[in-house]
Design an enzyme around this catalytic site. Sequence first.
Site, mmCIF file in Angstrom:
data_model
loop_
_atom_site.group_PDB
_atom_site.id
_atom_site.type_symbol
_atom_site.label_atom_id
_atom_site.label_comp_id
_atom_site.label_asym_id
_atom_site.label_seq_id
_atom_site.Cartn_x
_atom_site.Cartn_y
_atom_site.Cartn_z
ATOM 1 N N LYS A 1 -2.357 -10.088 5.636
ATOM 2 C CA LYS A 1 -3.483 -10.783 6.259
ATOM 3 C C LYS A 1 -4.710 -10.600 5.368
ATOM 4 O O LYS A 1 -5.311 -9.534 5.329
ATOM 5 C CB LYS A 1 -3.788 -10.237 7.660
ATOM 6 C CG LYS A 1 -4.699 -11.196 8.411
ATOM 7 C CD LYS A 1 -5.678 -10.534 9.344
ATOM 8 C CE LYS A 1 -6.932 -10.037 8.715
ATOM 9 N NZ LYS A 1 -7.852 -11.046 8.151
ATOM 10 N N GLU B 1 -7.389 2.627 2.432
ATOM 11 C CA GLU B 1 -8.355 2.653 1.325
ATOM 12 C C GLU B 1 -9.664 2.183 1.935
ATOM 13 O O GLU B 1 -9.861 0.985 2.173
ATOM 14 C CB GLU B 1 -7.914 1.689 0.203
ATOM 15 C CG GLU B 1 -6.616 2.062 -0.471
ATOM 16 C CD GLU B 1 -6.716 3.306 -1.349
ATOM 17 O OE1 GLU B 1 -7.840 3.741 -1.651
ATOM 18 O OE2 GLU B 1 -5.671 3.849 -1.710
ATOM 19 N N CYS C 1 -16.273 -0.611 -3.422
ATOM 20 C CA CYS C 1 -16.108 0.687 -2.756
ATOM 21 C C CYS C 1 -16.412 1.833 -3.708
ATOM 22 O O CYS C 1 -16.705 2.934 -3.271
ATOM 23 C CB CYS C 1 -14.695 0.803 -2.213
ATOM 24 S SG CYS C 1 -13.459 0.483 -3.474
ATOM 25 N N GLU D 1 -22.986 2.963 3.138
ATOM 26 C CA GLU D 1 -22.722 2.009 2.056
ATOM 27 C C GLU D 1 -23.747 0.883 2.134
ATOM 28 O O GLU D 1 -23.862 0.223 3.169
ATOM 29 C CB GLU D 1 -21.345 1.368 2.264
ATOM 30 C CG GLU D 1 -20.183 2.144 1.706
ATOM 31 C CD GLU D 1 -18.884 1.351 1.796
ATOM 32 O OE1 GLU D 1 -18.491 0.965 2.923
ATOM 33 O OE2 GLU D 1 -18.260 1.120 0.756
#
Length: 481
Positions: A173, A248, A282, A384
């Site tokens: 997906k 992850e 990331c 982040e």
Amino acid sequence: MRTEKLYIKGQWKDSAAGDYFDVLNPADGSLVGKMAAAGKEEVLEAIAAADQAFEEWSNLPAQVRSGYMKKWHELLQEKEEIIARTLTAEQGKPLEEALGEVRSGTSYVEWYAEEAKRVYGETIPASSSPKRIMVLRQPVGVTAAITPWNFPASMVARKISPAIAAGCPVILKPAEKTPFSAVEIIKLAHEAGIPKGVIALLAGSAELIGDTLLEDRRVRKITFTGSTDVGKALMKQSADTVKRVSLELGGHAPYIVFDDADLDKAAEELMGVKIKNCGQTCVSANRLYVQESVEKELVQKLSEAFSKIKIGNGFDKDTQMGPLIDGDAYRKVQEHVEDALSKGAKLVTGGEGFHKGDHDQAGYYYKPTILVDVTADMKIMKEETFGPVLPIQRFTTEEEAIQLANNSRYGLASYVFTESLNRGIRVSEKLEFGIVGLNDGSPGTAQAPFGGFKESGLEREGGHFGIESFLEVKYVSISMK
Ligand code: NAP
């Protein structure tokens, strides 16, 4: 304008319910195309096809699976330009960078085509003479793979290739914002002759597809790349059927520059890891810690480099940095900068953005920004930012730098710049991160283990480590009495 279908049981299919969603170009809000959305029935059909394909695919000799993957790899190399153009259109990154991403993804397919042949078992000396101990490693089974929008091509290749190399069928997906890169990649898997049911592509509602995959006992494994919050939710959902889980997740990478570093190199490598993908990675350098005696010089170098970056549409030849993915991303960057300024940070360069076009969710650009005098209480030092903003904090001692760097719930990538071998090794060993770039701003590569400590994830992708999470260990105890 393109309209793309779902890929189930080796066939491209329209949405049974006639549901399609728009995919926009983040550079200007123009319509890239329409993507078919899967309903529950289609998810169940893909699971059944994968379940059916599992036995045959996993029983093929590894050389045969590897052969299919080598063909796929060849086609990915031939068609890299098409995939890269698709990527830039739906994701925004400069075309050259998109090509780099496609090549990175393709290198994982090649690596795991080889690694498929190296899934070794073991024999262990038994403690009594008529006994033998044999250890087999077998594929875990049907795998659900969920990928993010920031690396929509490489994440797809990085997940599917170790899974199918190990013998596991995969139901993918991709992110709603960027399904077309995945479509291009799967079209080539189809062309390579990978048997029906071994790969499926389902786009559409994340909740519907995610819930259906996770509730189903036939799905034995989930591999996810995305935010920490969604990763945690998927991990909880996986508990009911005790699925194997690879995550992850987000990162908040410290970039530590000591006074004995090669400052030109530290600045140059930082540009790569901060400006790349408009800071939406990331492993982006989220916080720079610099030893006080070299702060002025490093900030000067970075400020000159940041202010020269050409921002624009990823298809323009001289563009070095594209747009942010959408309006929400833009507002988050703004919020982090405003929060830092309100708490005493000082702006060195940037600090503003602009909007192109009239779509309220696309066409958002933000200038490369440097902030100094930041402190640990600012949002930008904890969350982040996912934008081209570099907050800089000075430190005095090595111990202080390590303590500041480790003070995070994340533990994905970290960077250390020093010309002292001893210091480099000492600090690398003390950092609580899955990846340390020692004088290296781009450590990611197919043959190395990529992944995080703490809330940045579980398991590793890449290298011989990456196939482990698609394998079960079976112990056969043999009595020859
Ligand atoms: P996200 O919002 O967590 O989405 C990632 C994927 O999960 C998308 O396909 C999304 O689908 C899907 N999803 C969302 N909610 C779901 C649910 N309830 N059930 C099942 N699937 C669900 O993350 P993102 O914004 O796309 O990506 C950015 C994040 O990924 C950042 O935190 C970044 O650090 C992280 N990331 C980590 C790595 C790594 O290797 N550690 C690499 C790249 C990115 P929709 O798109 O349809 O919502």
